[in-house]
Each structure stands twice: as structure tokens, then as C-alpha cells.
Design an enzyme around this catalytic site. Structure first.
Site, PDB file in Angstrom:
ATOM      1  N   GLU A   8       0.848  -1.196   0.000  1.00 22.75           N
ATOM      2  CA  GLU A   8       0.000   0.000   0.000  1.00 22.75           C
ATOM      3  C   GLU A   8       0.885   1.247   0.000  1.00 22.75           C
ATOM      4  OE1 GLU A   8      -3.099  -0.427   2.928  1.00 22.75           O
ATOM      5  OE2 GLU A   8      -3.833  -2.267   1.998  1.00 22.75           O
ATOM      6  N   HIS A  14      -7.722  -8.955   1.174  1.00 20.90           N
ATOM      7  CA  HIS A  14      -7.059  -7.648   1.286  1.00 20.90           C
ATOM      8  C   HIS A  14      -5.832  -7.772   2.181  1.00 20.90           C
ATOM      9  CE1 HIS A  14     -10.099  -4.484  -0.179  1.00 20.90           C
ATOM     10  NE2 HIS A  14     -10.340  -5.634  -0.785  1.00 20.90           N
ATOM     11  N   GLU A  15      -4.818  -6.988   1.858  1.00 20.63           N
ATOM     12  CA  GLU A  15      -3.535  -6.946   2.594  1.00 20.63           C
ATOM     13  C   GLU A  15      -2.733  -8.238   2.502  1.00 20.63           C
ATOM     14  OE1 GLU A  15      -6.356  -6.068   4.756  1.00 20.63           O
ATOM     15  OE2 GLU A  15      -6.236  -4.036   3.965  1.00 20.63           O
ATOM     16  N   GLU A  32      -9.724   3.095  -0.772  1.00 15.55           N
ATOM     17  CA  GLU A  32      -9.739   3.523   0.628  1.00 15.55           C
ATOM     18  C   GLU A  32      -8.786   4.703   0.866  1.00 15.55           C
ATOM     19  OE1 GLU A  32      -8.668   0.251   3.175  1.00 15.55           O
ATOM     20  OE2 GLU A  32      -6.754  -0.067   2.202  1.00 15.55           O
ATOM     21  N   GLU A  70      -6.494  -7.215  -2.889  1.00  7.10           N
ATOM     22  CA  GLU A  70      -6.262  -5.772  -2.867  1.00  7.10           C
ATOM     23  C   GLU A  70      -4.779  -5.553  -3.200  1.00  7.10           C
ATOM     24  OE1 GLU A  70      -5.935  -3.855   0.889  1.00  7.10           O
ATOM     25  OE2 GLU A  70      -7.209  -2.211   0.261  1.00  7.10           O
ATOM     26  N   ASN A  94       3.659   3.972   7.947  1.00  3.04           N
ATOM     27  CA  ASN A  94       2.413   3.197   7.940  1.00  3.04           C
ATOM     28  C   ASN A  94       2.677   2.026   8.869  1.00  3.04           C
ATOM     29  OD1 ASN A  94       0.913   0.825   7.211  1.00  3.04           O
ATOM     30  ND2 ASN A  94       0.340   1.776   5.284  1.00  3.04           N
ATOM     31  N   SER A  95       1.735   1.686   9.671  1.00  2.40           N
ATOM     32  CA  SER A  95       1.994   0.708  10.736  1.00  2.40           C
ATOM     33  C   SER A  95       2.453  -0.655  10.232  1.00  2.40           C
ATOM     34  CB  SER A  95       0.738   0.533  11.568  1.00  2.40           C
ATOM     35  OG  SER A  95      -0.239  -0.086  10.784  1.00  2.40           O
TER      36      SER A  95
HETATM   37  C1  NOJ Z   1      -8.505  -2.726   5.118  1.00  2.00           C
HETATM   38  C2  NOJ Z   1      -9.251  -3.114   3.890  1.00  2.00           C
HETATM   39  O1  NOJ Z   1      -8.529  -2.805   2.738  1.00  2.00           O
HETATM   40  C3  NOJ Z   1     -10.581  -2.424   3.932  1.00  2.00           C
HETATM   41  O2  NOJ Z   1     -11.277  -2.643   2.726  1.00  2.00           O
HETATM   42  C4  NOJ Z   1     -11.350  -2.920   5.126  1.00  2.00           C
HETATM   43  O3  NOJ Z   1     -12.553  -2.233   5.202  1.00  2.00           O
HETATM   44  C5  NOJ Z   1     -10.570  -2.698   6.410  1.00  2.00           C
HETATM   45  N1  NOJ Z   1      -9.239  -3.189   6.280  1.00  2.00           N
HETATM   46  C6  NOJ Z   1     -11.199  -3.378   7.598  1.00  2.00           C
HETATM   47  O4  NOJ Z   1     -11.132  -4.760   7.481  1.00  2.00           O
HETATM   48 CA    CA Z   2      -6.092  -2.248   2.584  1.00  2.00          CA
END
Ligand code: NOJ
Ligand code: CA
Length: 723
Positions: A193, A505-506, A530, A524, A215-216
Site C-alpha cells: 500500500e 485484502h492486505e 480507501e 487488494e 504506515n503501521s
Molecule cells: C482494510 C481493507 O482494505 C478495507 O477494505 C477494510 O474495510 C478494512 N481493512 C477493515 O477490514
Molecule cells: Ca487495505
């Protein structure tokens, strides 16, 4: 499916160091392989008369073995043991070519979903058998040369002197021939990210501190380390892309750049122990990929990453479907509502607290009433699923504490009626989409996975969005390490048993594994929408993603934002979406995904139903894709034909300089008349000037029509439906 597989020449023994040559089917690419004077495997790659990769070494540093674990033979004398330890420390030098095998493949396969409904897999292959006499070991390197690039991987046959081994580092080199322009993000063991940087290769080092914003989750990999997929452009107009395919049971690769040699060297993500991976023969590495062309659009059209993955392991794929969805999501990301039910953080402990007794905060998003509104809207406008985040207990204290136990993935908040909402959704032909935020507590997720998927089956969910926010627990592991990569795939394989599609995601960035596991419908693994709520994505972001992040597979970018100034509806959020509204529509075409979210809140869509019509119409599965115009960081224009329908959709996403297109519609069926609806930026509209200004026009078109002067403003775009 047609398949031709020809063994053109068979094993030829004792070739020693002699150079081997391999050409692509169209003859344009040439790969040369040899071992140098010290016995180091070496390859190079050319495109027509241009060198793409200058001679570069291949091999591995291995972790020296523990002498106490050696066989009696090796331990005969301490000197012999020491010798063995030293000799075994690498798979770098002392190789000779034992033999080669040359073959070709030309087949067509049918993806379950994709940018096109059939994919040609056409390559010439050279398999080099290498022997390392000093250690009596062997290693193979398999090269596949396609018209659009080179893939190679290491293969470790079953053998006495190489059984279990630990990688200290993979040493695959990619020596560049010029100070190319590169689109890159900082190497990192935990996150992708980041904002994309555009610099010369020689500037990576000096730019790195600016490339790393706090970023953490960040664990930067090194001062000149970048992530793949890395896109480059040479001064003489070659587009070169470095990435990997089929990263399975292996750590994700970064690339360390050494300016003195103009050379990238592989840098694997370490495990908690600091090692780079544990392997057992027989096994293989992932493919290392070099996509190359003198046309930027060819990079987008390449199917090499998918072709280097294995065919689907799921035989009955009838339950896997492309999905357009809306969700209770953007309102939480922007801060308008919350994932948690109560603000009484300290008093809430999962499994102990009775949520009925704590004070609700009044801002919880996932309430039964609110989700019902979304279900109604989805049913009315043809969306098949509704994502609901914050439905399950645990969100009060979920982040940043390295807790092993946060969520159980089965217990709803008291104001979310699990059974009622699923029944209600199904009665309207809609499904709810599950959300599993793991908070990166891997063991906790694995402990609950079976019951979580069983609950989904019980209530009729068929898709889950996973999240891996935060530092990995157990401590010391990284999002991109071998163990984590195995974890992600484990959740996919288990999901397949339950007929569940997964969007992670992540998690680590994709490497085309969705061909093998087509229930892995999304990732993602980059900055998505976001970040438009956290200060904004750079204006050129969505013109770089197709060349970088999307090379490995689809992204759940979540486009479709209609109100750009967030302060208009979220008190305290001063972020502005750096895009025009028309470009938000175009992203459904330019950022391919079988999973597309209409991410804004439904009130905003209700206010602009005419523009919303494009999101309703645009499919997320295609027969054909034509990459009309592209330049990384500047613009991307793509036309796609809907799967099974004679309808076309065109999208243009442009960066700061905007873009003007002339599009010949010669791809339409001759003799037929269609209606083209053009959703364009209003005159003067740009991301920072009246970004929500749009104009919709319609006209009759045929295959002879030419759409002239289609103008995208700065950070703007246009979207066209042709039906
Ligand atoms: C990060 C994700 O990318 C996002 O879509 C999600 O809403 C939040 N984490 C919470 O899980
Ligand atoms: Ca994310």
C-alpha cells in the site's frame, strides 16, 4: 481445446558449458544460456536487435547445514565435514550442463472468468539439466519463451545430496542495459500500500526515503529494494516488466537494485527466523517473468503470468461467478459510521462481554435496518451481493495490539440479525458477502476457519472478503513470507471445499494463482479507493496499476465514488478523491476484476441515477479485451466485449495531462447498428476543478464509426457503453 506439444530435441549429455539458444515462436525474442568459467548459470534476453537483459547469473545461496545432521560418510573426519559444509553452502558455481530438452506448446484454454474467454498459451521451452560435480548435486532451470516475454524457474529433482534445504537467498539477476524509467514502489515485507514512484533506475536509492511514508504495517526491505511487478521503459522505447508467477510454497520476491552493475537481484521475504524459505526436493521455485514489448499496450495484453500457472484444480466451477456488489463499507472508511457497536473499548472482551449490556455508540454501520436498505437497493439495481463489514463482535479493540484472539468470525453484534438478513436477501435474489478481518492473527483465523466457512454455508454466503491488517501474529512473520503465502492458499483451498469465493485484502500480491484456484476472485495488495479517504491517491495511480499490480491478477480496487469532496457528507474528513466522476466509471473497464464494487453510499447513487446507469450496465466478465492506448503514468484506454453479449464497453483513465482519444469502432460487428452512450468529463472538468461535472450523450454507431475528440480532463476519463 487444441493442444500440440512437440519434443523437438531430447536429452543431450555432457554439453559442458556450451551456450544454448532459445527463440520465441515469432522469433522476435531470443534467450541465451550458458555457464561461465566458474560454472555459474548465466542467461541473457534480447528483443529483435535490442538487449533486454544483459548476461545475468542464476543460483542460490543455501544455509549451511548443521554437521551434526550429516551422514556418517560426510562426518568421517572433521575436515571432510567442514569441507562438505562449505561446499554445500551454495548453488551458485561449479555447474556444468548435463543435458537439455527443447519443446514447444501451443494450446488454448478457457478461464472460468477473465479479460477474454479463451487464452492462447504458446511458447518454446528449454529445460537445462545442471550438475554440480563437487557436491554431486543437480538443479534444473526451465525457460519458457513466449512472444511476449520470458519465464524461468528453478527445479530441484529428488536426489541424495539435496533433500531438505534452507534458502539463505535466491540469487537471480536481471541486468538492465540502460538507465530506464521505472514505475516502482518500495520493497517491503508486509505491504504494497505505497504510492508509485516514477524515477530513473539510478534514482531509486535517493528517492527511497520519500517513497516510504510511515504506515503501521511497513517493513521496508532495503535502501534500493523495490517490489514487483516492476514496470520499466528504456530510452529506445522498450517496455520491460519484471514479476513472478505461481508463487506457491515460497516467499514473495523483491528486487535489490545495484546501480554500479545496473542489476536487480532477487531478495526473498524472510520468515521469523530470518531464513528465506525451507524446501524439500523434488520441488520448484516460482517463475520469474520478464514481459517485454515495444508497445505499452502489449504489456497489458500479456497473459504470460496466467499461462505460467497450472490449470484449475477445481473441476466443478459452476459455483464461481463474477460479482458486482455494493456494501456497508465506504461510510466506515470515511469515518461516517463505525465497524464497532460500542465505544466502550476497555469493557469489551470477546467471549466475556455481553454486548446487549453495553451502550451502543449510535454510529454502528452494520445494523439490520441499514443492511436491509442496501439489500433493497441491490435487488432493485441488479447487484448480486452486499458486503457487510462490522457485522461480527470484536471491532472495539481489534487493531495494533498483536493479539492472538480478536474475532471468532461467527458471532454477530446484537443489532445485526444474521438469519433474518440472509433470508431477506435471498428472498430478493441477493446474497450477503461475508467479511473476515483477521487482524493478521493467523493462528486465530486458522483455528476458526472451518466453523467460519460452515456458518457461511449454513446461511447461504458464497463469497468472503478477508483482511490482514496489522503486524502478523505470530510475531516476526511477514505478510509476504513462505509461511504466510502457504496460509493464504490454505484458506483458498479450504474455501473451495465449501464452494466459497475469496477476495483477500492486505495479503501478498498475486502471481496468477487464480488460474489454478479460480475461486480466488480478488486481492487488494495495493492502494485502493480507501486511500482516497486517507488524503487521496496520486492522480496517476490508476494509470500505473494496470502495468504493475494488475500483472499478477485482478484487484478489488472498489471504484465508483460519486462525491469527491468527502467533507460534504463526513464531518471532519477533509480528503478529496483525486479523480473526476467520469473516470470513476471508466475504472470498471480499465482496472479488470471479476469482482467489482460500487463503493459509494447508496444515497449518492440515488442523486445521480443517469451516471449510475453505467455501473449498472458494465459487466465484469469479458469475451475479448482490446488495449487501445496506454502509457504508464499517463493514460490507459481499453475496450472490452461483454461475455456472451454483443455489447462493448470502453474506459479511459488519464493522469495530470488528461488525454484526447479518437476511437475507430471497427471491432463492432459489421452491418449492425448500436447505441453508444458516452459518459464524459464536462468541459473544463478535472480532478481539482468541478470533478463531479459530467456530460452524457448518445449516438448511433456502426463498425465504420469513429468517435473523435473524446476528451479526458486532468485526473479524468470517459466511459462508453455500446449496445
Ligand atoms: C482494510 C481493507 O482494505 C478495507 O477494505 C477494510 O474495510 C478494512 N481493512 C477493515 O477490514
Ligand atoms: Ca487495505
Amino acid at each position: 481445446m487444441k493442444r500440440a506439444f512437440i519434443i523437438a530435441s531430447v536429452l543431450a549429455f555432457a554439453l559442458g558449458t556450451s551456450a544454448q539458444r532459445l527463440s520465441s515462436p515469432d522469433g522476435r525474442l531470443t534467450m541465451e544460456f550458458s555457464v561461465d568459467a566458474s560454472g555459474r548459470p548465466t542467461y541473457s534476453l534480447s528483443y529483435s536487435d535490442k538487449m533486454v537483459v544483459a548476461p545475468s547469473h542464476l543460483g542460490y545461496q543455501l544455509k549451511p547445514e548443521d554437521p551434526s545432521k550429516m551422514t556418517d560418510f560426510e562426518w568421517k573426519t572433521p575436515a571432510a565435514a567442514q569441507d562438505a559444509v562449505a561446499q554445500r553452502a551454495d548453488l551458485l558455481t561449479g555447474f556444468s550442463i548435463l543435458g537439455t530438452e527443447v519443446s514447444s506448446c501451443d494450446e488454448v484454454w478457457t478461464p472460468v472468468w477473465g479479460e477474454e474467454s479463451s487464452i492462447r498459451n504458446h511458447y518454446n521451452e528449454l529445460l537445462v539439466h545442471l550438475g554440480q560435480a563437487k557436491n554431486d548435486r543437480c538443479m534444473d532451470i526451465r525457460f519458457r519463451l513466449f512472444d511476449d516475454g520470458l519465464g524461468f524457474r528453478y527445479e530441484f529433482p529428488d536426489q541424495k545430496n539435496l533433500t531438505y534445504f534452507t534458502i539463505k537467498e535466491e540469487v537471480s539477476e536481471f541486468t538492465m542495459t540502460g538507465d530506464h524509467t521505472a514505475w516502482w514502489i518500495a520493497g517491503d515485507y508486509d505491504t504494497q500500500e505505497y504510492e508509485w514512484q516514477t524515477t530513473r533506475l539510478s534514482q531509486i536509492d535517493e528517492q527511497m526515503p520519500k517513497a516510504i511514508a510511515p504506515n503501521s504495517s511497513q517493513t521496508p526491505a532495503g535502501p534500493a529494494s523495490v517490489q514487483t511487478s516492476l514496470q520499466m521503459k528504456s530510452d529506445d522505447g522498450l517496455y520491460i516488466n519484471l514479476h513472478e508467477a505461481a508463487c506457491i510454497n515460497y516467499a514473495t520476491m523483491h528486487l535489490d537494485y545495484d546501480e554500479s552493475r545496473r542489476c536487480f537481484t532477487s531478495h526473498l521475504t524472510p520468515s521469523a527466523s530470518g531464513d528465506k524459505g525451507d524446501l524439500q526436493t523434488p520441488t520448484t521455485s516460482p517463475w520469474r517473468t520478464i514481459i517485454v514489448s515495444d508497445k505499452a499496450t502489449d504489456i497489458l495484453a500479456s497473459r504470460m503470468t496466467l499461462n505460467l500457472n497450472e490449470p484449475s484444480k477445481i473441476t466443478d466451477t459452476s459455483w464461481i461467478h463474477p460479482t458486482k456488489y455494493i456494501g456497508v463499507w465506504w461510510e466506515m472508511i470515511t469515518g461516517k459510521s463505525t465497524w464497532c457497536y460500542t465505544d466502550a473499548v476497555a469493557s469489551v472482551k470477546l467471549g466475556v462481554t455481553d454486548y446487549e449490556k453495553v451502550e451502543p455508540n449510535g454510529r454502528h454501520g452494520a445494523t439490520t435496518e441499514h443492511v436491509k436498505e442496501y439489500i433493497d437497493f441491490a435487488a432493485e439495481h441488479g447487484f448480486s451481493e452486499v458486503l457487510v463489514e462490522g457485522w461480527n463482535v470484536g471491532w472495539e479493540d481489534w487493531f495494533g495490539h498483536q493479539k492472538d484472539y480478536v474475532f471468532d468470525f461467527v458471532t454477530p453484534y446484537p443489532d445485526f440479525n444474521l438469519k433474518y438478513l440472509n433470508d431477506y436477501a435471498h428472498s430478493k435474489g441477493v446474497r450477503l458477502m461475508m467479511h473476515h478481518e483477521t487482524s493478521a492473527s493467523i493462528r486465530n483465523y486458522e483455528r476458526h476457519l472451518e466453523q467460519a466457512y460452515t456458518l457461511m454455508n449454513e446461511y447461504g454466503y458464497d463469497a468472503v472478503k478477508q483482511g490482514y491488517v496489522g503486524d502478523i501474529c505470530p510475531r516476526g512473520e511477514h505478510h509476504y513470507s513462505q509461511w504466510l503465502n502457504n496460509h493464504y492458499l490454505y484458506t483458498i483451498e479450504e474455501a473451495a471445499k465449501h464452494h466459497i469465493m475469496v477476495n483477500a485484502h492486505e495479503a501478498t500480491r498475486p502471481t496468477g494463482i487464480c488460474r489454478t484456484w479460480p475461486n480466488w476472485v480478488g486481492n487488494e495488495s495495493a492502494r485502493g479507493t480507501e486511500y482516497e479517504s486517507f488524503g487521496g491517491n496520486p492522480v496517476n495511480h490508476t494509470t500505473i496499476l494496470p502495468f504493475t499490480r494488475l500483472i499478477g491478477g485482478p484487484m478489488d480496487y472498489t471504484p465508483g465514488i460519486f462525491v469527491m469532496d468527502l467533507s460534504k457528507w463526513v464531518p471532519g474528513n477533509t480528503s478529496k478523491v483525486r479523480s473526476t466522476l467520469a473516470r470513476q466509471l471508466a475504472l470498471y473497464v480499465t482496472l479488470y476484476s471479476p469482482l467489482q464494487m460500487a463503493a459509494d453510499i447508496i444515497e449518492h447513487y440515488k442523486e445521480k441515477m443517469d451516471a449510475f446507469q453505467f455501473i449498472k450496465d458494465v459487466p465484469c466478465d469479458w469475451d475479448k479485451s482490446l488495449y487501445l492506448e496506454a502509457e504508464p503514468g499517463e493514460y490507459v484506454v481499453i475496450a472490452r466485449k461483454a461475455k456472451g453479449a454483443d455489447e462493448w464497453y470502453i474506459g479511459c483513465s488519464a493522469a495530470e495531462c488528461g488525454h484526447t482519444s479518437t476511437i475507430h469502432l471497427d471491432f463492432l460487428t459489421p452491418g449492425k447498428t448500436y447505441t453508444a452512450t458516452i459518459y464524459a468529463d464536462a468541459k473544463g472538468t478535472a480532478w481539482d476543478n468541478n470533478p463531479e461535472g459530467y456530460v452524457i450523450t448518445t449516438q448511433k454507431v456502426t463498425s465504420k464509426s469513429v468517435l473523435k475528440k473524446l476528451v479526458a480532463g486532468a485526473g479524468g476519463g470517459f466511459a462508453i457503453s455500446i449496445k
